[in-house]
Enzyme design. Structure first.
Site, short mmCIF file in Angstrom:
data_model
loop_
_atom_site.label_atom_id
_atom_site.label_comp_id
_atom_site.label_asym_id
_atom_site.label_seq_id
_atom_site.Cartn_x
_atom_site.Cartn_y
_atom_site.Cartn_z
N ASP A 102 -53.34 95.94 35.94
CA ASP A 102 -52.87 96.61 37.16
C ASP A 102 -51.36 96.83 37.11
OD1 ASP A 102 -55.42 96.71 38.57
OD2 ASP A 102 -55.24 94.53 38.71
N ASP A 144 -50.29 100.96 41.73
CA ASP A 144 -51.67 101.18 41.33
C ASP A 144 -52.52 100.53 42.42
OD1 ASP A 144 -53.98 101.79 39.86
OD2 ASP A 144 -53.91 99.86 38.82
N GLU A 154 -50.88 106.47 42.18
CA GLU A 154 -51.99 107.20 41.56
C GLU A 154 -52.80 107.92 42.63
OE1 GLU A 154 -55.49 106.45 38.26
OE2 GLU A 154 -54.64 104.72 39.30
#
Length: 178
Positions: A138, A7, A66
């Protein structure tokens, strides 16, 4: 197979590592790479070094990250894109398959709907992986990305595991190698 989920962020880059053996998903590790450098080139170097260290420690077969999303703040979106780039290049340089997933797809896969909030995603990640106690957001997001990649590779989507995934949700950077 070990999957490293990332992430990305220019202040904190979350990571999550899962192992899939004989169809069983096992939690291995998660946390954040804390970025302390004052300027962008050094921040990107810290992200690269942190991801490289994770790859050396866990020896993943694949890296999932992502996709960039549109933000109201163009400067933030650019920094996020650069952080993603550092992690992607690190994975590619280590010979990993790199796949990317849209935030909405990750939420749909892990929590069952694309508008899930962070808390819902975090709850489903902890339930799915059997983790006791809370996770950093996170780290939870990175584990959700790794889980999404696992489900996408199996050809299923989300909590129902009965819906076929859409092929447009996963892209391989191997397509572009020279």
């Amino acid at each position: 197979m070990i999957i490293l989920g990332i992430d990305p962020g220019s202040i904190r880059t979350g990571f999550g590592v899962i192992d899939i053996t004989d169809g069983q998903i096992r939690y291995m590790d998660s946390g954040c790479i804390r970025i302390t450098a004052p300027d962008l080139p050094q921040k990107l170097a810290q992200i690269y070094a942190g991801v490289s260290e994770l790859i050396a420690r866990h020896r993943p077969a694949e890296l999932a990250i992502e996709q960039v999303f549109m933000s109201k703040n163009a400067d933030s979106a650019l920094k996020l894109g650069q952080a993603r780039g550092a992690a992607i290049v690190c994975g590619a340089n280590h010979g990993l398959e790199v796949a990317e997933y849209a935030a909405r797809h990750i939420k749909q896969t892990v929590a069952g709907h694309g508008n899930a909030d962070k808390h819902q995603v975090q709850q489903m990640v902890t339930l799915t992986l059997g983790i006791d106690g809370p996770l950093q957001s996170d780290a939870s997001d990175a584990l959700a990305i790794a889980l999404t990649h696992h489900y996408a590779c199996r050809g299923v989507s989300g909590r129902s595991h009965s819906q076929k995934r859409r092929s447009s949700g996963r892209k391989s950077w191997r397509q572009f190698s020279v």
